[in-house]
Design a protein around this motif. Sequence first.
Motif, PDB file in Angstrom:
ATOM      1  N   LEU A  19      -4.776  10.822  -2.034  1.00  0.00           N
ATOM      2  CA  LEU A  19      -5.730  10.003  -1.264  1.00  0.00           C
ATOM      3  C   LEU A  19      -6.660  10.885  -0.430  1.00  0.00           C
ATOM      4  O   LEU A  19      -7.858  10.628  -0.316  1.00  0.00           O
ATOM      5  CB  LEU A  19      -4.931   9.064  -0.341  1.00  0.00           C
ATOM      6  N   ARG A  20      -6.099  11.928   0.173  1.00  0.00           N
ATOM      7  CA  ARG A  20      -6.897  12.792   1.062  1.00  0.00           C
ATOM      8  C   ARG A  20      -7.931  13.623   0.290  1.00  0.00           C
ATOM      9  O   ARG A  20      -8.951  14.012   0.841  1.00  0.00           O
ATOM     10  CB  ARG A  20      -5.975  13.777   1.792  1.00  0.00           C
ATOM     11  N   ASN A  21      -7.635  13.892  -0.992  1.00  0.00           N
ATOM     12  CA  ASN A  21      -8.474  14.815  -1.766  1.00  0.00           C
ATOM     13  C   ASN A  21      -9.885  14.249  -1.927  1.00  0.00           C
ATOM     14  O   ASN A  21     -10.060  13.121  -2.394  1.00  0.00           O
ATOM     15  CB  ASN A  21      -7.829  15.014  -3.145  1.00  0.00           C
ATOM     16  N   LYS A  22     -10.890  15.042  -1.556  1.00  0.00           N
ATOM     17  CA  LYS A  22     -12.261  14.519  -1.621  1.00  0.00           C
ATOM     18  C   LYS A  22     -12.728  14.269  -3.048  1.00  0.00           C
ATOM     19  O   LYS A  22     -13.703  13.561  -3.277  1.00  0.00           O
ATOM     20  CB  LYS A  22     -13.226  15.459  -0.887  1.00  0.00           C
ATOM     21  N   LYS A  23     -12.002  14.846  -4.046  1.00  0.00           N
ATOM     22  CA  LYS A  23     -12.400  14.639  -5.446  1.00  0.00           C
ATOM     23  C   LYS A  23     -11.833  13.340  -6.028  1.00  0.00           C
ATOM     24  O   LYS A  23     -12.166  12.957  -7.147  1.00  0.00           O
ATOM     25  CB  LYS A  23     -11.923  15.817  -6.286  1.00  0.00           C
ATOM     26  N   THR A  24     -10.942  12.671  -5.302  1.00  0.00           N
ATOM     27  CA  THR A  24     -10.356  11.418  -5.802  1.00  0.00           C
ATOM     28  C   THR A  24     -11.430  10.338  -5.926  1.00  0.00           C
ATOM     29  O   THR A  24     -12.235  10.149  -5.004  1.00  0.00           O
ATOM     30  CB  THR A  24      -9.214  10.970  -4.851  1.00  0.00           C
ATOM     31  N   SER A  25     -11.442   9.659  -7.076  1.00  0.00           N
ATOM     32  CA  SER A  25     -12.496   8.654  -7.334  1.00  0.00           C
ATOM     33  C   SER A  25     -12.288   7.418  -6.460  1.00  0.00           C
ATOM     34  O   SER A  25     -11.192   7.174  -5.942  1.00  0.00           O
ATOM     35  CB  SER A  25     -12.461   8.234  -8.804  1.00  0.00           C
ATOM     36  N   VAL A  26     -13.337   6.610  -6.357  1.00  0.00           N
ATOM     37  CA  VAL A  26     -13.257   5.355  -5.595  1.00  0.00           C
ATOM     38  C   VAL A  26     -12.164   4.457  -6.185  1.00  0.00           C
ATOM     39  O   VAL A  26     -11.358   3.879  -5.458  1.00  0.00           O
ATOM     40  CB  VAL A  26     -14.623   4.632  -5.601  1.00  0.00           C
ATOM     41  N   LYS A  27     -12.126   4.380  -7.512  1.00  0.00           N
ATOM     42  CA  LYS A  27     -11.130   3.513  -8.168  1.00  0.00           C
ATOM     43  C   LYS A  27      -9.715   3.945  -7.792  1.00  0.00           C
ATOM     44  O   LYS A  27      -8.875   3.133  -7.380  1.00  0.00           O
ATOM     45  CB  LYS A  27     -11.329   3.588  -9.686  1.00  0.00           C
ATOM     46  N   GLU A  28      -9.471   5.264  -7.911  1.00  0.00           N
ATOM     47  CA  GLU A  28      -8.117   5.745  -7.627  1.00  0.00           C
ATOM     48  C   GLU A  28      -7.804   5.629  -6.129  1.00  0.00           C
ATOM     49  O   GLU A  28      -6.684   5.294  -5.737  1.00  0.00           O
ATOM     50  CB  GLU A  28      -7.974   7.206  -8.095  1.00  0.00           C
ATOM     51  N   PHE A  29      -8.807   5.885  -5.301  1.00  0.00           N
ATOM     52  CA  PHE A  29      -8.616   5.781  -3.846  1.00  0.00           C
ATOM     53  C   PHE A  29      -8.165   4.364  -3.479  1.00  0.00           C
ATOM     54  O   PHE A  29      -7.200   4.162  -2.749  1.00  0.00           O
ATOM     55  CB  PHE A  29      -9.929   6.144  -3.134  1.00  0.00           C
ATOM     56  N   ARG A  30      -8.885   3.380  -4.030  1.00  0.00           N
ATOM     57  CA  ARG A  30      -8.573   1.977  -3.753  1.00  0.00           C
ATOM     58  C   ARG A  30      -7.148   1.634  -4.205  1.00  0.00           C
ATOM     59  O   ARG A  30      -6.398   0.974  -3.501  1.00  0.00           O
ATOM     60  CB  ARG A  30      -9.585   1.137  -4.532  1.00  0.00           C
ATOM     61  N   GLU A  31      -6.805   2.110  -5.412  1.00  0.00           N
ATOM     62  CA  GLU A  31      -5.454   1.825  -5.926  1.00  0.00           C
ATOM     63  C   GLU A  31      -4.392   2.454  -5.025  1.00  0.00           C
ATOM     64  O   GLU A  31      -3.361   1.835  -4.723  1.00  0.00           O
ATOM     65  CB  GLU A  31      -5.314   2.376  -7.359  1.00  0.00           C
ATOM     66  N   LEU A  32      -4.653   3.680  -4.582  1.00  0.00           N
ATOM     67  CA  LEU A  32      -3.667   4.381  -3.746  1.00  0.00           C
ATOM     68  C   LEU A  32      -3.502   3.717  -2.385  1.00  0.00           C
ATOM     69  O   LEU A  32      -2.390   3.635  -1.856  1.00  0.00           O
ATOM     70  CB  LEU A  32      -4.094   5.849  -3.556  1.00  0.00           C
ATOM     71  N   ILE A  33      -4.612   3.230  -1.817  1.00  0.00           N
ATOM     72  CA  ILE A  33      -4.512   2.518  -0.526  1.00  0.00           C
ATOM     73  C   ILE A  33      -3.556   1.341  -0.689  1.00  0.00           C
ATOM     74  O   ILE A  33      -2.686   1.088   0.151  1.00  0.00           O
ATOM     75  CB  ILE A  33      -5.910   2.032  -0.056  1.00  0.00           C
ATOM     76  N   GLY A  34      -3.683   0.630  -1.818  1.00  0.00           N
ATOM     77  CA  GLY A  34      -2.799  -0.510  -2.078  1.00  0.00           C
ATOM     78  C   GLY A  34      -1.349  -0.073  -2.267  1.00  0.00           C
ATOM     79  O   GLY A  34      -0.433  -0.649  -1.683  1.00  0.00           O
ATOM     80  N   GLU A  35      -1.158   0.976  -3.065  1.00  0.00           N
ATOM     81  CA  GLU A  35       0.217   1.415  -3.341  1.00  0.00           C
ATOM     82  C   GLU A  35       0.907   1.896  -2.065  1.00  0.00           C
ATOM     83  O   GLU A  35       2.074   1.561  -1.804  1.00  0.00           O
ATOM     84  CB  GLU A  35       0.195   2.552  -4.386  1.00  0.00           C
ATOM     85  N   ILE A  36       0.191   2.658  -1.254  1.00  0.00           N
ATOM     86  CA  ILE A  36       0.795   3.167  -0.003  1.00  0.00           C
ATOM     87  C   ILE A  36       1.078   1.987   0.937  1.00  0.00           C
ATOM     88  O   ILE A  36       2.124   1.946   1.593  1.00  0.00           O
ATOM     89  CB  ILE A  36      -0.128   4.217   0.655  1.00  0.00           C
ATOM     90  N   SER A  37       0.168   1.028   0.980  1.00  0.00           N
ATOM     91  CA  SER A  37       0.372  -0.140   1.861  1.00  0.00           C
ATOM     92  C   SER A  37       1.627  -0.895   1.462  1.00  0.00           C
ATOM     93  O   SER A  37       2.402  -1.344   2.320  1.00  0.00           O
ATOM     94  CB  SER A  37      -0.828  -1.080   1.799  1.00  0.00           C
ATOM     95  N   GLY A  38       1.840  -1.048   0.164  1.00  0.00           N
ATOM     96  CA  GLY A  38       3.036  -1.754  -0.313  1.00  0.00           C
ATOM     97  C   GLY A  38       4.302  -1.020   0.101  1.00  0.00           C
ATOM     98  O   GLY A  38       5.268  -1.631   0.574  1.00  0.00           O
ATOM     99  N   LEU A  39       4.283   0.291  -0.054  1.00  0.00           N
ATOM    100  CA  LEU A  39       5.465   1.079   0.335  1.00  0.00           C
ATOM    101  C   LEU A  39       5.682   1.011   1.847  1.00  0.00           C
ATOM    102  O   LEU A  39       6.813   0.920   2.330  1.00  0.00           O
ATOM    103  CB  LEU A  39       5.301   2.536  -0.121  1.00  0.00           C
ATOM    104  N   MET A  40       4.591   1.054   2.604  1.00  0.00           N
ATOM    105  CA  MET A  40       4.724   0.978   4.064  1.00  0.00           C
ATOM    106  C   MET A  40       5.235  -0.392   4.506  1.00  0.00           C
ATOM    107  O   MET A  40       5.981  -0.513   5.484  1.00  0.00           O
ATOM    108  CB  MET A  40       3.366   1.237   4.733  1.00  0.00           C
ATOM    109  N   CYS A  41       4.808  -1.427   3.780  1.00  0.00           N
ATOM    110  CA  CYS A  41       5.203  -2.799   4.116  1.00  0.00           C
ATOM    111  C   CYS A  41       6.720  -2.931   4.093  1.00  0.00           C
ATOM    112  O   CYS A  41       7.325  -3.605   4.933  1.00  0.00           O
ATOM    113  CB  CYS A  41       4.548  -3.743   3.116  1.00  0.00           C
ATOM    114  N   TYR A  42       7.334  -2.243   3.147  1.00  0.00           N
ATOM    115  CA  TYR A  42       8.791  -2.262   3.001  1.00  0.00           C
ATOM    116  C   TYR A  42       9.455  -1.813   4.306  1.00  0.00           C
ATOM    117  O   TYR A  42      10.417  -2.419   4.774  1.00  0.00           O
ATOM    118  CB  TYR A  42       9.126  -1.310   1.848  1.00  0.00           C
ATOM    119  N   GLU A  43       8.910  -0.764   4.927  1.00  0.00           N
ATOM    120  CA  GLU A  43       9.511  -0.233   6.160  1.00  0.00           C
ATOM    121  C   GLU A  43       9.086  -1.057   7.389  1.00  0.00           C
ATOM    122  O   GLU A  43       9.891  -1.304   8.288  1.00  0.00           O
ATOM    123  CB  GLU A  43       9.094   1.236   6.326  1.00  0.00           C
TER     124      GLU A  43
END
Length: 209
Positions: A19-43
């Motif tokens: 997510l932090r990498n400036k080369k990460t595409s918008v599509k992948e960035f958006r997907e990662l924000i969702g995936e991390i949010s889901g994992l955080m939601c668990y905690e």
Amino acid sequence: MAIVKVINHPLIQHKLAILRNKKTSVKEFRELIGEISGLMCYEATRNLPTREVEVQTPVAMAKCRVLAGKKLAIVPILRAGLGMVDAMVDLIPSAKIGHIGLYRDPETHKPVEYYCKLPEDIENRQVFVVDPMLATGGSAVAAIDFLKARGCKHIIMMNIIGCPEGVKAVQEAHPDVDIYMAACDEKLNEHAYIIPGLGDAGDRIFGTK
Ligand code: PRP
Ligand code: URA
């Protein structure tokens, strides 16, 4: 005493590195924000109350536990907080959703309100405020101010990246609010951006720059 927790699970750390990498595409960035949010939601939902119910399985009765207590609400801070909502709703489908629109004035870095629409019964709900970035903390404090003015008493803040300045601001203004982050970075720069951070979360989610 409110909880301030950095959820440094290996899966979250791995996804955060991409997510932090400036080369990460918008599509992948958006997907990662969702995936991390889901994992955080668990905690972040770990301490929600449950109650016992009996369930008939095909072979016997089972004592099970289901969510009890307050209904839930998810309140993203626009724009970037929107990126966290779908993953949360996937896990908590009955949650209602409120929206608080704030942007940071580029000169003063202070939050400016432009929208606020909350569920009618928000004061009776356990509220999760979501925003990928907790920088000066101005936006988080203002959002929590709105919610408390509407009578909310149970508020949990979820940020993907925070920093000591933002955590301090929220703790000072709202010492009852728990804060969950995937990372707490080193500091802010002179433009109030988180260092090392990930840049502008809204621009990276929506591809506006
Ligand atoms: C970003 C971010 C937070 C805020 C954090 O939003 O999503 O809401 O900045 O900064 P703070 O802790 O110093 O208030 P921004 O104001 O850039 O608006 P946007 O989501 O519309 O891009
Ligand atoms: N908002 C962002 O999107 N990024 C930062 O680093 C700080 C505020």
